[in-house]
Design a protein around this motif. Structure first.
Motif, PDB file in Angstrom:
ATOM      1  N   THR A   5       0.898  -1.137   0.218  1.00 60.05           N
ATOM      2  CA  THR A   5      -0.154   0.131  -0.101  1.00 60.05           C
ATOM      3  C   THR A   5       1.184   1.136  -0.011  1.00 60.05           C
ATOM      4  N   GLN A   6       1.935   1.275   0.844  1.00 58.79           N
ATOM      5  CA  GLN A   6       2.985   2.193   0.930  1.00 58.79           C
ATOM      6  C   GLN A   6       3.670   2.666  -0.417  1.00 58.79           C
ATOM      7  N   GLU A   7       4.090   1.416  -1.170  1.00 61.01           N
ATOM      8  CA  GLU A   7       4.636   1.751  -2.277  1.00 61.01           C
ATOM      9  C   GLU A   7       3.591   2.155  -3.416  1.00 61.01           C
ATOM     10  N   VAL A   8       2.343   1.797  -3.515  1.00 59.05           N
ATOM     11  CA  VAL A   8       1.272   2.230  -4.212  1.00 59.05           C
ATOM     12  C   VAL A   8       1.270   3.770  -4.070  1.00 59.05           C
ATOM     13  N   LEU A   9       1.205   3.952  -2.952  1.00 59.30           N
ATOM     14  CA  LEU A   9       0.880   5.446  -2.405  1.00 59.30           C
ATOM     15  C   LEU A   9       2.317   6.261  -2.944  1.00 59.30           C
ATOM     16  N   ARG A  12       1.876   6.503  -7.036  1.00 58.22           N
ATOM     17  CA  ARG A  12       0.848   7.638  -7.311  1.00 58.22           C
ATOM     18  C   ARG A  12       1.298   8.889  -6.992  1.00 58.22           C
ATOM     19  N   GLU A  13       2.118   9.215  -6.102  1.00 58.26           N
ATOM     20  CA  GLU A  13       2.705  10.621  -5.952  1.00 58.26           C
ATOM     21  C   GLU A  13       3.692  10.818  -6.944  1.00 58.26           C
ATOM     22  N   LYS A  14       4.594   9.905  -7.392  1.00 57.33           N
ATOM     23  CA  LYS A  14       5.270  10.258  -8.104  1.00 57.33           C
ATOM     24  C   LYS A  14       4.922  10.461  -9.813  1.00 57.33           C
ATOM     25  N   VAL A  15       3.563   9.643 -10.027  1.00 59.78           N
ATOM     26  CA  VAL A  15       2.972   9.878 -11.196  1.00 59.78           C
ATOM     27  C   VAL A  15       2.237  11.236 -11.301  1.00 59.78           C
ATOM     28  N   ALA A  16       1.654  11.603  -9.886  1.00 59.21           N
ATOM     29  CA  ALA A  16       1.061  13.052 -10.027  1.00 59.21           C
ATOM     30  C   ALA A  16       1.883  14.063 -10.073  1.00 59.21           C
ATOM     31  N   ILE A  17       3.282  14.038  -9.488  1.00 59.26           N
ATOM     32  CA  ILE A  17       4.302  15.072  -9.751  1.00 59.26           C
ATOM     33  C   ILE A  17       4.655  15.010 -11.303  1.00 59.26           C
TER      34      ILE A  17
END
Length: 127
Positions: A5-9, A12-17
């Protein structure tokens, strides 16, 4: 499960950035292209005004030339007419280059991809 879950988060943050940076870059490029386009449109308008003024001057000189009072005046008018004709050619060439540049910018804006606005500028000649 928590680690995944932490890796997915994190992903997701990297993709958003990355998406945010891409949108910012696209926005900056779009703004630059629009500013360049506005400058070229203004230049085209100035060239059209100059062509219109040249056309009026040329017409006046031709009228004046048809009723010469002396040979010296006739020669001076002929020289002026030739100069105006050369100026017209230069203005038409500059206008042609500006229109080509506008066309390239329009193509770059379209090819640049994404959701860039398509701006169509039609040539408006003063003659």
């Amino acid at each position: 499960v928590e680690r995944l879950t932490q890796e997915v988060l994190v992903l997701r943050e990297k993709v958003a950035i990355a998406e945010s940076r891409r949108q910012e870059a696209t926005g900056n490029r779009k703004q630059q292209l629009l500013l360049m386009l506005e400058g070229l449109v203004a230049e085209r308008n100035r060239l059209n005004e100059a062509l219109q003024a040249e056309r009026q001057l040329y017409g006046s000189l031709v009228k004046f030339h048809t009723h010469p009072d002396s040979a010296a005046r006739d020669h001076a008018l002929q020289v002026e007419l030739e100069g105006v004709h050369e100026l017209r050619g230069q203005l038409e060439e500059a206008l042609g280059r500006s229109l080509e540049c506008l066309s390239r910018l329009e193509t770059q804006g379209t090819i640049g991809g994404g959701e860039q606005e398509r701006v169509r500028v039609l040539p408006q000649h003063a003659f």
